[in-house]
Scaffold this active site. Structure first.
Site, PDB file in Angstrom:
ATOM      1  N   HIS A  53       0.846  -1.203   0.000  1.00  0.00           N
ATOM      2  CA  HIS A  53       0.000   0.000   0.000  1.00  0.00           C
ATOM      3  C   HIS A  53       0.876   1.246   0.000  1.00  0.00           C
ATOM      4  O   HIS A  53       2.088   1.161   0.143  1.00  0.00           O
ATOM      5  CB  HIS A  53      -0.989  -0.014   1.174  1.00  0.00           C
ATOM      6  CG  HIS A  53      -0.374   0.149   2.533  1.00  0.00           C
ATOM      7  ND1 HIS A  53       0.427  -0.813   3.118  1.00  0.00           N
ATOM      8  CD2 HIS A  53      -0.439   1.167   3.443  1.00  0.00           C
ATOM      9  CE1 HIS A  53       0.807  -0.401   4.313  1.00  0.00           C
ATOM     10  NE2 HIS A  53       0.301   0.794   4.533  1.00  0.00           N
ATOM     11  N   HIS A  80       1.474   3.986   1.883  1.00  0.00           N
ATOM     12  CA  HIS A  80       2.002   4.812   2.972  1.00  0.00           C
ATOM     13  C   HIS A  80       3.532   4.938   2.895  1.00  0.00           C
ATOM     14  O   HIS A  80       4.218   3.988   2.531  1.00  0.00           O
ATOM     15  CB  HIS A  80       1.571   4.224   4.328  1.00  0.00           C
ATOM     16  CG  HIS A  80       0.124   4.500   4.637  1.00  0.00           C
ATOM     17  ND1 HIS A  80      -0.610   3.753   5.531  1.00  0.00           N
ATOM     18  CD2 HIS A  80      -0.721   5.450   4.157  1.00  0.00           C
ATOM     19  CE1 HIS A  80      -1.847   4.237   5.588  1.00  0.00           C
ATOM     20  NE2 HIS A  80      -1.927   5.255   4.756  1.00  0.00           N
ATOM     21  N   ASP A 112       5.987   4.902   4.928  1.00  0.00           N
ATOM     22  CA  ASP A 112       6.883   3.958   5.624  1.00  0.00           C
ATOM     23  C   ASP A 112       6.933   2.591   4.927  1.00  0.00           C
ATOM     24  O   ASP A 112       7.642   1.687   5.377  1.00  0.00           O
ATOM     25  CB  ASP A 112       6.488   3.794   7.105  1.00  0.00           C
ATOM     26  CG  ASP A 112       5.098   3.220   7.310  1.00  0.00           C
ATOM     27  OD1 ASP A 112       4.150   3.659   6.633  1.00  0.00           O
ATOM     28  OD2 ASP A 112       4.949   2.314   8.161  1.00  0.00           O
ATOM     29  N   HIS A 113       6.210   2.451   3.803  1.00  0.00           N
ATOM     30  CA  HIS A 113       6.239   1.204   3.027  1.00  0.00           C
ATOM     31  C   HIS A 113       6.818   1.401   1.625  1.00  0.00           C
ATOM     32  O   HIS A 113       7.132   0.421   0.949  1.00  0.00           O
ATOM     33  CB  HIS A 113       4.827   0.599   2.935  1.00  0.00           C
ATOM     34  CG  HIS A 113       4.289   0.240   4.290  1.00  0.00           C
ATOM     35  ND1 HIS A 113       4.130  -1.057   4.721  1.00  0.00           N
ATOM     36  CD2 HIS A 113       3.921   1.030   5.340  1.00  0.00           C
ATOM     37  CE1 HIS A 113       3.677  -1.051   5.962  1.00  0.00           C
ATOM     38  NE2 HIS A 113       3.542   0.197   6.359  1.00  0.00           N
ATOM     39  N   HIS A 120      -7.478  -0.470   5.415  1.00  0.00           N
ATOM     40  CA  HIS A 120      -6.426   0.414   5.948  1.00  0.00           C
ATOM     41  C   HIS A 120      -6.154   1.515   4.921  1.00  0.00           C
ATOM     42  O   HIS A 120      -6.170   2.699   5.240  1.00  0.00           O
ATOM     43  CB  HIS A 120      -5.178  -0.421   6.229  1.00  0.00           C
ATOM     44  CG  HIS A 120      -3.993   0.374   6.694  1.00  0.00           C
ATOM     45  ND1 HIS A 120      -3.930   0.980   7.920  1.00  0.00           N
ATOM     46  CD2 HIS A 120      -2.814   0.667   6.083  1.00  0.00           C
ATOM     47  CE1 HIS A 120      -2.767   1.605   8.049  1.00  0.00           C
ATOM     48  NE2 HIS A 120      -2.069   1.430   6.947  1.00  0.00           N
ATOM     49  N   ASP A 170      -0.072  -3.517   6.385  1.00  0.00           N
ATOM     50  CA  ASP A 170      -0.646  -2.978   7.625  1.00  0.00           C
ATOM     51  C   ASP A 170      -2.097  -3.411   7.833  1.00  0.00           C
ATOM     52  O   ASP A 170      -2.860  -2.721   8.508  1.00  0.00           O
ATOM     53  CB  ASP A 170      -0.600  -1.435   7.608  1.00  0.00           C
ATOM     54  CG  ASP A 170       0.792  -0.894   7.900  1.00  0.00           C
ATOM     55  OD1 ASP A 170       1.682  -1.680   8.273  1.00  0.00           O
ATOM     56  OD2 ASP A 170       0.984   0.325   7.757  1.00  0.00           O
ATOM     57  N   HIS A 213       4.835  -4.290  11.291  1.00  0.00           N
ATOM     58  CA  HIS A 213       5.207  -3.474  12.456  1.00  0.00           C
ATOM     59  C   HIS A 213       5.305  -4.354  13.702  1.00  0.00           C
ATOM     60  O   HIS A 213       4.571  -5.340  13.832  1.00  0.00           O
ATOM     61  CB  HIS A 213       4.164  -2.383  12.733  1.00  0.00           C
ATOM     62  CG  HIS A 213       4.160  -1.278  11.718  1.00  0.00           C
ATOM     63  ND1 HIS A 213       4.962  -0.167  11.818  1.00  0.00           N
ATOM     64  CD2 HIS A 213       3.448  -1.116  10.577  1.00  0.00           C
ATOM     65  CE1 HIS A 213       4.734   0.640  10.787  1.00  0.00           C
ATOM     66  NE2 HIS A 213       3.819   0.074  10.014  1.00  0.00           N
TER      67      HIS A 213
HETATM   68 FE    FE Z   1       2.976   1.063   8.177  1.00  0.00          FE
HETATM   69 ZN    ZN Z   2       0.087   1.866   6.492  1.00  0.00          ZN
END
Ligand code: FE
Ligand code: ZN
Length: 253
Positions: free
Chosen positions: A52, A54, A56-57, A110, A127, A165
């Site tokens: 996805h 985001h 941090d990915h 999400h 996530d 995570h």
């Molecule tokens: Fe994340």
């Molecule tokens: Zn995420």
């Protein structure tokens, strides 16, 4: 074949699957720790898989593409710079150098276009599913997230689940509030505390284990239904409402 958690930021795991020569990386939010890992093991990166959009990915995609001319797989409906292969439910990702074939699962909630990768033994779920928890519903609705979680719940019990995570221990604290008498959960808390105290990580988990401890997969359990009914100010009459009540409860925990 090994699956290795490259650590990034505060609590992200960038899962790397490799044999002796080649590697594929899932959700590289940062490039530096991935490149360090590949160099130390003398591995050639052959593909990037994205679940996805985001940051941090996806934050490491650009730097990795500067070093490796490789395909980047990701969800069709999310605008992610660098994606070369757009995927939808049922698509297959063949990684011949690693003898791996992943099937794509649509698991929105999400984010609106969130996907997972499943090879009948391992699940990379971004996530959406965490050990003892699930992702926050940022772009989808509770019924949509419920159907995504239900889809994952129906995978074989032995499926290894690679979450992105290290949220497990704080998720357990919430789960114990929902189900204070769940003995499996109590045992799991001790196990995870022991692992973390010994500098191990809590992951991967498995679908079979999550069905025993994760309140978001236990929407059919009388204990969880009762907890949701006690918590909710409106009537809770089906699985989706149980799930939505537990999710909203955790958002305010
Ligand atoms: Fe994340
Ligand atoms: Zn995420």
């Amino acid at each position: 074949m090994q699956v290795y958690p490259v650590k990034a930021f505060r609590d992200n795991y960038i899962w790397t699957i490799n044999n002796e020569t080649h590697a594929v990386v899932v959700d590289p939010g940062d490039s530096k720790p991935v490149i360090d890992f590949l160099r130390s093991k003398k591995l050639t990166l052959i593909a990037i898989l994205i679940t996805h959009h985001h940051p941090d990915h996806i934050g490491g995609i650009k730097n990795l593409l500067d070093q490796y001319d490789i395909p980047v797989y990701g969800p069709e409906t999310e605008a992610i710079p660098g994606i070369s292969h757009k995927l939808v439910e049922g698509d297959l990702v063949r990684l011949d150098q690693l003898s791996l074939t992943f099937k794509v699962l649509d698991i929105p909630g999400h984010t609106a276009g969130h996907i997972a990768y499943f090879d009948h033994q391992r699940l990379f779920c971004g996530d959406t599913l965490f050990s003892c928890g699930c992702g926050r519903i940022f772009e989808g609705s509770p019924p949509q997230m419920f159907r995504s979680i239900e889809k994952l719940t129906n995978l074989p019990d032995l499926t290894e689940v690679y979450c992105t995570h290290e949220y497990t221990l704080s998720n357990i604290k919430f789960a114990r509030t929902v189900e204070p008498d769940n003995k499996d959960l109590e045992d799991y808390e001790k196990l995870v505390e022991h692992k973390l105290a010994n500098k191990q990580i809590s992951l991967p988990t498995s679908i079979g284990l999550e069905k025993l401890i994760n309140p978001f997969l236990r929407y059919n359990e009388p204990t969880v239904i009762k907890a949701a009914r006690t918590r909710s100010e409106t009537p809770v009459s089906n699985e989706i409402e149980v799930f939505a009540t537990i999710r909203a409860w955790k958002d305010n925990f």
